[in-house]
Structures are given as C-alpha cells and as structure tokens.
Design a protein around this motif. Sequence first.
Motif, PDB file in Angstrom:
ATOM      1  N   PRO A  79      21.932  33.961  80.471  1.00 32.15           N
ATOM      2  CA  PRO A  79      22.322  34.890  79.405  1.00 32.15           C
ATOM      3  C   PRO A  79      21.488  34.648  78.154  1.00 32.15           C
ATOM      4  O   PRO A  79      21.046  33.528  77.892  1.00 32.15           O
ATOM      5  N   THR A  80      21.293  35.700  77.401  1.00 36.12           N
ATOM      6  CA  THR A  80      20.542  35.572  76.149  1.00 36.12           C
ATOM      7  C   THR A  80      21.506  35.583  74.974  1.00 36.12           C
ATOM      8  O   THR A  80      22.593  36.172  75.036  1.00 36.12           O
ATOM      9  N   VAL A  81      21.094  34.939  73.909  1.00 40.55           N
ATOM     10  CA  VAL A  81      21.897  34.912  72.686  1.00 40.55           C
ATOM     11  C   VAL A  81      21.545  36.169  71.893  1.00 40.55           C
ATOM     12  O   VAL A  81      20.369  36.435  71.630  1.00 40.55           O
ATOM     13  N   PRO A  82      22.561  36.961  71.518  1.00 41.41           N
ATOM     14  CA  PRO A  82      22.274  38.180  70.754  1.00 41.41           C
ATOM     15  C   PRO A  82      21.652  37.853  69.396  1.00 41.41           C
ATOM     16  O   PRO A  82      21.902  36.792  68.820  1.00 41.41           O
ATOM     17  N   ASP A  83      20.818  38.770  68.906  1.00 41.06           N
ATOM     18  CA  ASP A  83      20.218  38.598  67.582  1.00 41.06           C
ATOM     19  C   ASP A  83      21.315  38.468  66.531  1.00 41.06           C
ATOM     20  O   ASP A  83      22.319  39.185  66.567  1.00 41.06           O
ATOM     21  N   GLY A  84      21.121  37.552  65.618  1.00 40.14           N
ATOM     22  CA  GLY A  84      22.078  37.371  64.536  1.00 40.14           C
ATOM     23  C   GLY A  84      23.258  36.500  64.912  1.00 40.14           C
ATOM     24  O   GLY A  84      24.123  36.233  64.070  1.00 40.14           O
ATOM     25  N   PHE A  85      23.313  36.050  66.118  1.00 40.82           N
ATOM     26  CA  PHE A  85      24.413  35.193  66.551  1.00 40.82           C
ATOM     27  C   PHE A  85      24.164  33.791  66.020  1.00 40.82           C
ATOM     28  O   PHE A  85      23.097  33.226  66.192  1.00 40.82           O
ATOM     29  N   LYS A  86      25.153  33.253  65.377  1.00 38.79           N
ATOM     30  CA  LYS A  86      24.997  31.934  64.762  1.00 38.79           C
ATOM     31  C   LYS A  86      25.974  30.968  65.421  1.00 38.79           C
ATOM     32  O   LYS A  86      27.170  31.259  65.511  1.00 38.79           O
ATOM     33  N   ILE A  87      25.460  29.835  65.830  1.00 43.47           N
ATOM     34  CA  ILE A  87      26.307  28.805  66.426  1.00 43.47           C
ATOM     35  C   ILE A  87      26.704  27.827  65.330  1.00 43.47           C
ATOM     36  O   ILE A  87      25.851  27.233  64.663  1.00 43.47           O
ATOM     37  N   GLU A  88      27.994  27.704  65.138  1.00 45.51           N
ATOM     38  CA  GLU A  88      28.502  26.775  64.120  1.00 45.51           C
ATOM     39  C   GLU A  88      28.906  25.492  64.781  1.00 45.51           C
ATOM     40  O   GLU A  88      29.474  25.470  65.847  1.00 45.51           O
TER      41      GLU A  88
END
Length: 85
Positions: free
Chosen positions: A75-84
């Motif tokens: 799976p790809t990480v969507p643009d703008g997705f931020k991992i906290e």
Amino acid sequence: MEELDNRKILVTRMDDDFSDYSREAEKLSVLLAERRDRFSWTSYHDLLKQRTAEVVAYERYRKIKDELFTLINPPTVPDGFKIER
C-alpha cells in the motif's frame, strides 16, 4: 484490468502446481512409510525418483507463487498523510 487477469491466471496455475506438489509429496510419504528391502536397488531408485519428482513439483509451485507476489504492490501512503509518534 489486465493486471487482475494476470493475477487470476497465476493463481490458477499456482493452485494446479500446488495440487501436483501435494500428490507427489503424498506418493513420497507412502514410499517412505513402506517397508522396503534394504538391499534392493530398485526400491532405492524408486525412492530417489519420487523425491526428485516431489522437489521439482515444489519448485514449480514456489516459482509461480514468487511470480504472483511480484505483482502485488505494498500500500502507498496518501499525499499529506502524517504519521505521529
């Protein structure tokens, strides 16, 4: 759509190859479980021949399985997705 068709074809081939491997492994198990004449070259040859058939069938199955997994992308990480954290 073509990728999905390719995967379906590979899954079918993988299933067929697994069935072949399973049959060959069962034949090998039967030979290993049988009493055999320790001095019989024919029995020994049959055992080695079946071991080879089982290995070849497994390698065919494994090759198709590996090929199938190369078509599956993580799976790809969507643009703008931020991992906290």
